[in-house]
Motif scaffolding. Structure first.
Motif, PDB file in Angstrom:
ATOM      1  N   ALA A 147       0.838  -1.216  -0.079  1.00  0.00           N
ATOM      2  CA  ALA A 147      -0.017  -0.074   0.044  1.00  0.00           C
ATOM      3  C   ALA A 147       0.818   1.278   0.049  1.00  0.00           C
ATOM      4  O   ALA A 147       2.112   1.202   0.453  1.00  0.00           O
ATOM      5  N   GLN A 148       0.026   2.391  -0.466  1.00  0.00           N
ATOM      6  CA  GLN A 148       1.062   3.581  -0.278  1.00  0.00           C
ATOM      7  C   GLN A 148       1.070   4.165   1.004  1.00  0.00           C
ATOM      8  O   GLN A 148       2.454   4.741   1.158  1.00  0.00           O
ATOM      9  N   TYR A 149       0.108   3.857   1.803  1.00  0.00           N
ATOM     10  CA  TYR A 149       0.154   4.369   3.228  1.00  0.00           C
ATOM     11  C   TYR A 149      -0.050   3.293   4.158  1.00  0.00           C
ATOM     12  O   TYR A 149      -1.086   2.303   3.837  1.00  0.00           O
ATOM     13  N   SER A 150       0.619   2.892   5.200  1.00  0.00           N
ATOM     14  CA  SER A 150       0.296   1.985   6.124  1.00  0.00           C
ATOM     15  C   SER A 150       0.934   2.083   7.345  1.00  0.00           C
ATOM     16  O   SER A 150       1.677   3.294   7.692  1.00  0.00           O
ATOM     17  N   THR A 151       0.324   1.341   8.459  1.00  0.00           N
ATOM     18  CA  THR A 151       0.897   1.572   9.770  1.00  0.00           C
ATOM     19  C   THR A 151       1.152   0.220  10.039  1.00  0.00           C
ATOM     20  O   THR A 151       0.347  -0.933   9.803  1.00  0.00           O
ATOM     21  N   ASP A 152       1.995   0.032  11.418  1.00  0.00           N
ATOM     22  CA  ASP A 152       2.430  -1.312  11.876  1.00  0.00           C
ATOM     23  C   ASP A 152       1.416  -1.698  12.819  1.00  0.00           C
ATOM     24  O   ASP A 152       0.398  -1.047  13.313  1.00  0.00           O
ATOM     25  N   ILE A 153       1.428  -2.979  13.630  1.00  0.00           N
ATOM     26  CA  ILE A 153       0.608  -3.358  14.626  1.00  0.00           C
ATOM     27  C   ILE A 153       0.844  -2.636  15.725  1.00  0.00           C
ATOM     28  O   ILE A 153       2.187  -2.316  16.143  1.00  0.00           O
ATOM     29  N   GLY A 154      -0.056  -1.791  16.517  1.00  0.00           N
ATOM     30  CA  GLY A 154       0.258  -0.916  17.564  1.00  0.00           C
ATOM     31  C   GLY A 154       0.488   0.575  17.024  1.00  0.00           C
ATOM     32  O   GLY A 154       0.502   1.302  17.843  1.00  0.00           O
ATOM     33  N   GLY A 155       0.626   0.713  15.758  1.00  0.00           N
ATOM     34  CA  GLY A 155       0.980   2.061  15.232  1.00  0.00           C
ATOM     35  C   GLY A 155      -0.203   2.911  14.606  1.00  0.00           C
ATOM     36  O   GLY A 155      -1.391   2.312  14.545  1.00  0.00           O
ATOM     37  N   ALA A 156      -0.130   4.008  14.719  1.00  0.00           N
ATOM     38  CA  ALA A 156      -1.217   4.962  14.249  1.00  0.00           C
ATOM     39  C   ALA A 156      -0.423   6.138  13.652  1.00  0.00           C
ATOM     40  O   ALA A 156       0.718   6.552  14.283  1.00  0.00           O
ATOM     41  N   LYS A 157      -0.873   6.955  12.925  1.00  0.00           N
ATOM     42  CA  LYS A 157      -0.448   7.919  12.069  1.00  0.00           C
ATOM     43  C   LYS A 157      -1.463   8.832  11.391  1.00  0.00           C
ATOM     44  O   LYS A 157      -2.663   8.286  10.915  1.00  0.00           O
ATOM     45  N   THR A 158      -1.199  10.084  11.151  1.00  0.00           N
ATOM     46  CA  THR A 158      -2.058  11.026  10.265  1.00  0.00           C
ATOM     47  C   THR A 158      -1.345  11.426   8.986  1.00  0.00           C
ATOM     48  O   THR A 158      -0.218  11.562   9.103  1.00  0.00           O
ATOM     49  N   VAL A 159      -2.046  10.953   7.847  1.00  0.00           N
ATOM     50  CA  VAL A 159      -1.468  11.402   6.705  1.00  0.00           C
ATOM     51  C   VAL A 159      -2.329  12.352   5.983  1.00  0.00           C
ATOM     52  O   VAL A 159      -3.712  12.598   5.877  1.00  0.00           O
ATOM     53  N   VAL A 166      -7.862  14.736   5.588  1.00  0.00           N
ATOM     54  CA  VAL A 166      -6.617  14.176   6.519  1.00  0.00           C
ATOM     55  C   VAL A 166      -7.183  12.736   6.815  1.00  0.00           C
ATOM     56  O   VAL A 166      -8.458  12.636   6.981  1.00  0.00           O
ATOM     57  N   ALA A 167      -6.271  11.981   6.734  1.00  0.00           N
ATOM     58  CA  ALA A 167      -6.527  10.580   6.890  1.00  0.00           C
ATOM     59  C   ALA A 167      -5.970  10.023   8.087  1.00  0.00           C
ATOM     60  O   ALA A 167      -4.652  10.172   8.398  1.00  0.00           O
ATOM     61  N   HIS A 168      -6.643   9.639   9.300  1.00  0.00           N
ATOM     62  CA  HIS A 168      -6.265   9.268  10.515  1.00  0.00           C
ATOM     63  C   HIS A 168      -6.385   7.786  10.714  1.00  0.00           C
ATOM     64  O   HIS A 168      -7.206   6.843  10.488  1.00  0.00           O
ATOM     65  N   MET A 169      -5.094   7.048  10.468  1.00  0.00           N
ATOM     66  CA  MET A 169      -4.842   5.683  10.384  1.00  0.00           C
ATOM     67  C   MET A 169      -4.610   4.953  11.819  1.00  0.00           C
ATOM     68  O   MET A 169      -3.730   5.467  12.636  1.00  0.00           O
ATOM     69  N   ASN A 170      -5.443   4.119  12.043  1.00  0.00           N
ATOM     70  CA  ASN A 170      -5.409   3.208  13.218  1.00  0.00           C
ATOM     71  C   ASN A 170      -4.368   2.166  12.989  1.00  0.00           C
ATOM     72  O   ASN A 170      -3.768   1.833  11.845  1.00  0.00           O
ATOM     73  N   THR A 171      -4.213   1.064  13.904  1.00  0.00           N
ATOM     74  CA  THR A 171      -3.147   0.025  14.044  1.00  0.00           C
ATOM     75  C   THR A 171      -3.399  -0.862  12.548  1.00  0.00           C
ATOM     76  O   THR A 171      -4.463  -1.012  12.359  1.00  0.00           O
ATOM     77  N   ALA A 172      -2.367  -1.338  12.388  1.00  0.00           N
ATOM     78  CA  ALA A 172      -2.241  -2.333  11.184  1.00  0.00           C
ATOM     79  C   ALA A 172      -3.238  -2.063   9.890  1.00  0.00           C
ATOM     80  O   ALA A 172      -4.187  -2.816   9.639  1.00  0.00           O
ATOM     81  N   SER A 173      -3.023  -0.636   9.568  1.00  0.00           N
ATOM     82  CA  SER A 173      -4.101  -0.370   8.465  1.00  0.00           C
ATOM     83  C   SER A 173      -3.274  -0.167   7.225  1.00  0.00           C
ATOM     84  O   SER A 173      -1.992   0.123   7.278  1.00  0.00           O
ATOM     85  N   ALA A 174      -3.873   0.183   5.812  1.00  0.00           N
ATOM     86  CA  ALA A 174      -3.188   0.141   4.645  1.00  0.00           C
ATOM     87  C   ALA A 174      -4.357   0.696   3.663  1.00  0.00           C
ATOM     88  O   ALA A 174      -5.358   0.097   3.692  1.00  0.00           O
ATOM     89  N   PHE A 175      -3.998   1.563   2.963  1.00  0.00           N
ATOM     90  CA  PHE A 175      -4.502   2.157   1.803  1.00  0.00           C
ATOM     91  C   PHE A 175      -3.786   2.737   0.597  1.00  0.00           C
ATOM     92  O   PHE A 175      -2.483   3.149   0.953  1.00  0.00           O
ATOM     93  N   SER A 176      -4.318   2.712  -0.429  1.00  0.00           N
ATOM     94  CA  SER A 176      -3.726   3.363  -1.615  1.00  0.00           C
ATOM     95  C   SER A 176      -4.662   4.333  -2.371  1.00  0.00           C
ATOM     96  O   SER A 176      -6.041   4.177  -1.982  1.00  0.00           O
ATOM     97  N   ILE A 177      -4.282   5.465  -3.002  1.00  0.00           N
ATOM     98  CA  ILE A 177      -5.335   6.291  -3.582  1.00  0.00           C
ATOM     99  C   ILE A 177      -5.248   6.385  -5.007  1.00  0.00           C
ATOM    100  O   ILE A 177      -3.949   6.087  -5.803  1.00  0.00           O
TER     101      ILE A 177
END
Length: 352
Positions: A147-159, A166-177
């Protein structure tokens, strides 16, 4: 936290009266304590004294050893435990209870219908799950890797996306645009994301996941992949959910819908917007939720497997606010405030 449930009454078992069941429970608790890193010489001496009280005590310890031995017989368990065998009171002296490499003889545990058998079964099943579900786990890792954007298990970030969303990503998440052809499209392949969508009436914002779509123009909404279905929750504005099967659903603030691949979306009630997305603040909030649901949520943030081995524990109710950065504190609270035991092994936690 409160239990919200009556105490679990353990049934009498074949060959076991109620007193023997109580002794067996105590023996298991002793072995769990002695296998921990916190065990002291005083604990070992107290255990030797306890086990020597009667033949019934000795029998309870032997059966508890057989229970732990069943787990210990797997190669994975041997690797994780450093090939340390269960403690044997038969070989113990009152002032010294040493660990040995001798394994207890195989014993039948068919008569165990309470937590003793469940603990072994859950542990063995967890080992098997790590093999059987390996393909699924690898698939999730592969999705995040590609994926273009991803987070690890236990991780979170804002893209911040190119359109101002604004995309607020929770744990173990992934998406592309794919922002082309007049449409802003997001392909969510794992986890959960809350999108604060930039307003642009000429270019709809669509989140695709597992055969369905959630479309908005300017709003705040979350999409979560959970096993074989997808949840869509609206915090602000209006979102239309469709799968190409049946009718689409229009959601307002506080509404939630659920769908599966090949099935039409269904309304899934309303949500508490004050608590929704609490993970963005580093918190998990539970209000009278079954422990099974709570552990399902906690599992998302931890790489090790968490197994509940007793139905009575599974249904206990939990209320509280917990820090995502310290979810071990939640497990500690279970032992302190509920009728539950927590056994921590490498890569595996068993609650019973």
């Amino acid at each position: 936290m409160n239990s919200g449930a009556s105490a679990h009454q353990q049934p009498a078992l074949q060959g076991y009266d109620n007193d023997m069941v109580a002794l067996s429970d105590q023996a298991i608790d002793w072995l769990v304590r002695l296998q921990s890193d916190d065990a002291t010489d005083h604990d070992r001496q107290a255990f030797a004294k306890w086990s020597a009280q009667s033949d019934a005590h000795m029998r309870a310890v032997r059966d508890a050893e057989a229970l732990f031995g069943a787990v210990d017989q797997t190669q994975t368990a041997q690797d994780w435990t450093g090939q340390v065998a269960p403690l044997s009171p038969n070989a113990a002296k009152p002032n010294s209870l040493a660990r040995t490499n001798r394994r207890p003889a195989a014993r039948s545990v068919a008569r165990f219908g309470t937590r003793r058998f469940a603990l072994t079964a859950a542990s063995l099943c967890a080992f098997v799950l790590m093999i059987v579900t390996g393909a699924g786990m690898q698939s999730d890792i592969w999705a995040r890797w590609n994926a273009q954007y991803s987070t690890d298990i236990g991780g979170a970030k804002t893209v911040n996306l190119p359109d101002g969303t604004v995309a607020h990503m929770n744990t173990a998440s992934a998406f592309s645009i794919d922002f082309s052809d007049g449409v802003r499209r997001v392909d969510l392949t794992a986890g959960e994301v809350i999108f604060d969508v930039a307003k642009d009436a000429q270019h709809p914002f669509i989140v695709s996941a597992q055969g369905g779509e959630a479309m908005a123009v300017g709003t705040v909404y979350g999409v979560r992949i959970k096993d074989d279905h997808v949840n869509v929750t609206v915090r602000e504005g209006i979102v239309e959910v469709s799968t190409g099967v049946g009718s689409s659903i229009r959601l307002l603030a506080g509404d939630r819908a659920v769908y599966q691949n090949g099935r039409g979306p269904q309304a899934d009630g309303t949500v508490d917007l004050a608590a929704y997305g609490s993970w963005q603040r580093g918190k998990l909030i539970f209000n009278n939720r079954p422990l099974g649901d709570v552990i399902d949520e906690v599992q998302r943030y931890k790489a090790e497997r968490i197994v509940i081995a007793r139905d009575a524990v599974h249904n206990l109710k939990v209320t509280g606010v917990f820090d995502i950065a310290d979810l071990d504190a939640l497990l500690d609270t279970l032992e302190q405030a509920m009728n539950a035991r927590v056994v921590r092994l490498p890569l595996l936690t068993v609650i019973y």
